[in-house]
Design a protein around this motif. Structure first.
Motif, PDB file in Angstrom:
ATOM      1  N   UNK A 445     -47.140   9.495  33.543  1.00 25.76           N
ATOM      2  CA  UNK A 445     -47.168  10.121  34.859  1.00 25.76           C
ATOM      3  C   UNK A 445     -46.967  11.639  34.765  1.00 25.76           C
ATOM      4  N   UNK A 446     -46.060  12.060  33.882  1.00 27.57           N
ATOM      5  CA  UNK A 446     -45.852  13.505  33.710  1.00 27.57           C
ATOM      6  C   UNK A 446     -47.117  14.210  33.172  1.00 27.57           C
ATOM      7  N   UNK A 447     -47.764  13.571  32.197  1.00 32.11           N
ATOM      8  CA  UNK A 447     -48.995  14.151  31.624  1.00 32.11           C
ATOM      9  C   UNK A 447     -50.108  14.242  32.682  1.00 32.11           C
ATOM     10  N   UNK A 448     -50.216  13.239  33.499  1.00 32.82           N
ATOM     11  CA  UNK A 448     -51.242  13.243  34.571  1.00 32.82           C
ATOM     12  C   UNK A 448     -50.938  14.333  35.592  1.00 32.82           C
ATOM     13  N   UNK A 449     -49.649  14.487  35.857  1.00 33.54           N
ATOM     14  CA  UNK A 449     -49.275  15.532  36.820  1.00 33.54           C
ATOM     15  C   UNK A 449     -49.598  16.918  36.277  1.00 33.54           C
ATOM     16  N   UNK A 450     -49.331  17.158  35.012  1.00 36.80           N
ATOM     17  CA  UNK A 450     -49.660  18.447  34.396  1.00 36.80           C
ATOM     18  C   UNK A 450     -51.172  18.682  34.386  1.00 36.80           C
ATOM     19  N   UNK A 451     -51.930  17.694  34.090  1.00 37.85           N
ATOM     20  CA  UNK A 451     -53.393  17.847  34.060  1.00 37.85           C
ATOM     21  C   UNK A 451     -53.935  18.232  35.430  1.00 37.85           C
ATOM     22  N   UNK A 452     -53.387  17.585  36.467  1.00 33.86           N
ATOM     23  CA  UNK A 452     -53.852  17.869  37.813  1.00 33.86           C
ATOM     24  C   UNK A 452     -53.509  19.326  38.211  1.00 33.86           C
ATOM     25  N   UNK A 453     -52.372  19.798  37.816  1.00 34.08           N
ATOM     26  CA  UNK A 453     -51.996  21.170  38.177  1.00 34.08           C
ATOM     27  C   UNK A 453     -52.809  22.208  37.391  1.00 34.08           C
ATOM     28  N   UNK A 454     -53.127  21.868  36.173  1.00 30.45           N
ATOM     29  CA  UNK A 454     -53.965  22.788  35.389  1.00 30.45           C
ATOM     30  C   UNK A 454     -55.363  22.899  36.009  1.00 30.45           C
ATOM     31  N   UNK A 455     -55.882  21.739  36.386  1.00 36.29           N
ATOM     32  CA  UNK A 455     -57.211  21.747  36.980  1.00 36.29           C
ATOM     33  C   UNK A 455     -57.223  22.495  38.305  1.00 36.29           C
ATOM     34  N   UNK A 456     -56.152  22.435  39.015  1.00 44.37           N
ATOM     35  CA  UNK A 456     -56.126  23.108  40.321  1.00 44.37           C
ATOM     36  C   UNK A 456     -55.766  24.595  40.203  1.00 44.37           C
ATOM     37  N   UNK A 457     -55.463  25.124  39.028  1.00 45.42           N
ATOM     38  CA  UNK A 457     -55.141  26.515  38.795  1.00 45.42           C
ATOM     39  C   UNK A 457     -53.725  26.871  39.147  1.00 45.42           C
ATOM     40  N   UNK A 458     -52.990  25.982  39.458  1.00 40.52           N
ATOM     41  CA  UNK A 458     -51.600  26.272  39.791  1.00 40.52           C
ATOM     42  C   UNK A 458     -50.754  26.470  38.559  1.00 40.52           C
ATOM     43  N   UNK A 459     -51.258  26.099  37.482  1.00 39.81           N
ATOM     44  CA  UNK A 459     -50.459  26.176  36.264  1.00 39.81           C
ATOM     45  C   UNK A 459     -51.295  26.803  35.192  1.00 39.81           C
ATOM     46  N   UNK A 460     -50.847  27.967  34.597  1.00 39.66           N
ATOM     47  CA  UNK A 460     -51.547  28.623  33.484  1.00 39.66           C
ATOM     48  C   UNK A 460     -51.038  28.030  32.212  1.00 39.66           C
TER      49      UNK A 460
END
Length: 480
Positions: A445-460
């Motif tokens: 779940x943590x890995x999926x959450x990180x992937x989603x934020x990267x794709x949305x540009x919220x996370x560099x």
């Protein structure tokens, strides 16, 4: 005792003519049959024994049915000698002598010592020393004293032990005055029992009381409570012979009435007295004497230590009164002669046998039972070899079944313990697997959450090490 001293011995020889007559008159044992009996070893006429006759034509019997045998009684053709066994027993008894213990119980002044001398026609029991004002006695309880005398008559020795009980009924408080007397009787039983159980039994002293003469006070009314209580306590421990002391104080009618009242009290309180036994081989004269002796119970006795002159000039043992003489050996005056006949002449051995076979055995059984000793019923049981083998086989099978049951119980216990351990291990593995599964799910779940934020540009994405090296190089070039 002189009446029984003469023993008729059978003749040791027989004439030849009488033996021939006996041989000719005897009937044959075996009857001629077909097939003839198997010849056996010849037997002498003097040693012939009971034989067994077999039927001529026997039907085939089953294996379970025992053979039927007929015992034929056969008379001896000659004198063997076992008819002399009573004479041998007589010689042995005379050589060994006899023992007899009699207990005297009664209040003081009833003539107990005088009666012993009267029964034995001698001064065996010495006189007592009395002081003025009555006998001075220091003790406060009933005591027992034993006096032993060796009397002889026609070569026959009798060791007579007399147990006296001074103090019985002489105190103000006579509660449990019978207890020391009962303890003396049971002490004799205990002593004999200990000697029987000893390793060395060469000399066994018989201190058991064979007869108890209880002297009843001639009140003419009925038994006193103390007399009833004494006989009720002791009648199952000793041969009880009640006697009415000093019967010359009452008339004949008063004596008969007092006897009936005493017998009624004994029957009401179920007190057992010694009864002369009867045997199948007794003749009419013996049975008549036994009935006459039994009809005189309780014996009305008169004792005397003096020899007086009777009216016809005879010297007799008796008592002199102004109105006449009472002869103690005259059955029409008193029952002293009948008491002597039962106690000494005819039933002394019966008294000893009843003490040994009934009273002592009952006390022995009660004593051993109270001690917790039980009888094994298999000790005196006759067991055949086949039955013994079957019993041993049954015991062996029972032992094997017991061992199998114990092994099965142990096996089931170990299986249950193993199952419990396996179940505990299974629960631990299941708990560990569930924890690992939960951790893995959380990481996913943590890995999926990180992937989603990267794709949305919220996370560099964080710069890597290679990117840092390149930037340092560019910055350095641009600075120059």
């Amino acid at each position: 005792m002189s009446d029984n001293a003469n023993v008729v011995q059978p003749p040791l020889e027989r004439h030849h003519d009488e033996q021939m007559d006996t041989d000719q008159s005897e009937e044959p044992v075996f009857t001629p049959a077909s097939p003839p009996p198997v010849p056996s070893t010849p037997q002498t006429p003097s040693m012939s024994a009971p034989t067994t006759s077999k039927p001529a034509a026997a039907q085939p019997a089953t294996a379970s049915a025992p053979p039927v045998a007929t015992v034929v009684k056969r008379k001896l053709t000659g004198f063997v000698g076992f008819a002399n066994l009573p004479a041998q027993w007589h010689r042995k008894s005379v050589r060994k002598g006899f023992e007899f213990t009699v207990m005297l119980v009664g209040e003081s002044g009833l003539g107990k010592s005088t009666m012993v001398n009267t029964l034995l026609n001698s001064d065996t029991y010495g006189p007592k020393n009395y002081q003025l004002g009555g006998e001075q006695r220091n003790d406060k309880t009933v005591s027992t004293t034993t006096t032993t005398a060796l009397v002889q008559e026609d070569g026959v020795s009798l060791q007579l032990s007399i147990v006296d009980t001074p103090g019985f009924g002489d105190f103000i408080n006579n509660e449990e005055c019978w207890r020391p007397i009962l303890q003396r009787i049971e002490q004799g039983y205990d002593s004999y029992l200990d000697q029987e159980n000893a390793i060395d039994r060469k000399e066994v002293r018989d201190e058991r009381v064979h007869a108890c003469l209880f002297f009843i006070d001639p009140t003419g009314h009925a038994l006193k409570p103390i007399e009833i209580e004494f006989m009720r306590r002791l009648h199952q421990r000793v041969n009880l012979i009640p006697v009415i002391a000093k019967a010359d104080l009452m008339t004949a009618e008063e004596t008969d009435l007092f006897k009936r009242r005493v017998l009624a009290d004994l029957e009401y309180h179920r007190i057992q007295t010694f009864t002369p036994p009867r045997y199948a081989l007794d003749d009419e004269e013996t049975l008549a004497e036994s009935r006459d002796m039994l009809s005189r119970v309780p014996f009305a006795i008169v004792g005397s230590n003096t020899i007086v002159n009777a009216g016809d000039g005879r010297r007799v043992r008796g008592r002199q009164y102004p109105w006449g003489v009472i002869e103690v050996d005259n059955e029409s005056h008193c029952d002293t002669a009948k008491l002597r006949q039962m106690l000494i002449r005819t039933h002394m051995e019966e008294l000893k046998d009843h003490t040994r076979n009934t009273l002592y055995e009952n006390y022995r059984t009660e004593k051993l039972t109270a001690m917790g000793i039980t009888q094994d019923p298999s000790v005196f049981k006759e067991v055949s070899p086949q039955a013994k083998l079957e019993e041993e086989r049954a015991l062996h099978e029972a032992r094997l079944a017991k061992m199998e049951s114990e092994m099965r119980t142990v096996f089931q216990q170990k299986v249950q313990e193993k199952e419990a351990k396996l179940k505990q291990s299974e629960e631990e593995l299941y708990s560990k697997h569930r924890q690992m599964k939960e951790d893995l799910n959380n990481q996913r779940l943590e890995a999926e959450d990180k992937r989603q934020r990267i794709l949305s540009g919220q996370l560099t994405p964080a710069p890597t090490q290679d990117d840092n090296k390149g930037r340092r190089g560019k910055f350095s070039l641009g600075g120059r």
